[in-house]
Design an enzyme around this catalytic site. Sequence first.
Site, PDB file in Angstrom:
ATOM      1  N   ASP A  10      20.913  96.425  35.992  1.00 25.13           N
ATOM      2  CA  ASP A  10      21.129  96.745  34.588  1.00 25.13           C
ATOM      3  C   ASP A  10      21.047  95.431  33.802  1.00 25.13           C
ATOM      4  OD1 ASP A  10      22.133  98.073  32.219  1.00 25.13           O
ATOM      5  OD2 ASP A  10      24.030  97.073  32.659  1.00 25.13           O
ATOM      6  N   ASP A  12      22.387  94.770  30.098  1.00 20.73           N
ATOM      7  CA  ASP A  12      23.489  94.396  29.209  1.00 20.73           C
ATOM      8  C   ASP A  12      24.835  94.453  29.923  1.00 20.73           C
ATOM      9  OD1 ASP A  12      21.688  93.989  27.144  1.00 20.73           O
ATOM     10  OD2 ASP A  12      21.818  96.075  26.462  1.00 20.73           O
TER      11      ASP A  12
HETATM   12 MG   LIG Z   1      25.254  97.677  30.991  1.00 24.98          MG
END
Ligand SMILES: [Mg+2]
Length: 286
Positions: A10, A12
């Site tokens: 992922d 962020d």
């Molecule tokens: Mg995230």
Amino acid sequence: MPGRPAVFLDRDDTLIANRSLSAMPGLRPGDLCDPSRVSLLPGAEEGCRLLHASGLVLVVVTNQGVVARGGGTLDEVRQTNDRLRELLADPGRPGASIIDAVYACPFHPEGSVPRFTGEHLWRKPMGGMIEAAAAELGIDLRASWMIGDSERDIEAAVDAGIPRDNTILLNERVPDMLAAALVVLAGRAARTERSTVTLTAERPGVFEDPRVRDTVIATANAIAERTGLKLVEVTLDASGVSATLEAPEVVAVGFGAELRRLTDAWHRGRFGTPLWPQRRDEEGRE
Ligand SMILES: [Mg+2]
């Protein structure tokens, strides 16, 4: 032909700071599509470099509903992702990144830009981005991993066919990318290989203090317990610590980096001084 193993990441709050940033005018908190605001989280670079050095393909999969909501353009998202790749440059290949690919999903069901408004198979928690990457890059999903900070990252991985045991949700136990990388490598380590990492203290004699000795040993055991790495032995002498693991050397080096980071933070908090010599690449960063 069996595919290559990958680690899906992922973006962020897994690789780069997001929640901690102030929202920009007109944007929602969490909307990040400005390359100048990209900064790697602690442990992100070391974790990615460790996984890359272990021969794993690294693929970022990120929901960017901000595009559907009109808060940024596809091009801005691309520039932001390019900045991330640039921060994780591959020293062996000029101009290249250790991040092999980035997939971003611009769709959102509550958008204002008609082209991107709606549900989409690429949007996590659905596994579309991971499936597309697997097809395009020749990845074996059964041998691959997912690291993320949100349940939807984990759901997307399982939806695409990554075993649930190969998913890592960042939390207090596995707080950052370096710790997560150690979990991945512990899961892949052949139990026949042993490697030792040695750290040498900033000042000789520092381990005569039992508080320092006990904390270093307890921290080494805690990292092993959290990551699943088999710690064979920890030895201390007047000037440093050696840890032997049932793992390849690259993993032992990563273990040493995590031990160093955690015990250095403890020593600074307790005594106001670093425990280990500062490396040149850390100057000005701490
Ligand atoms: Mg995230």
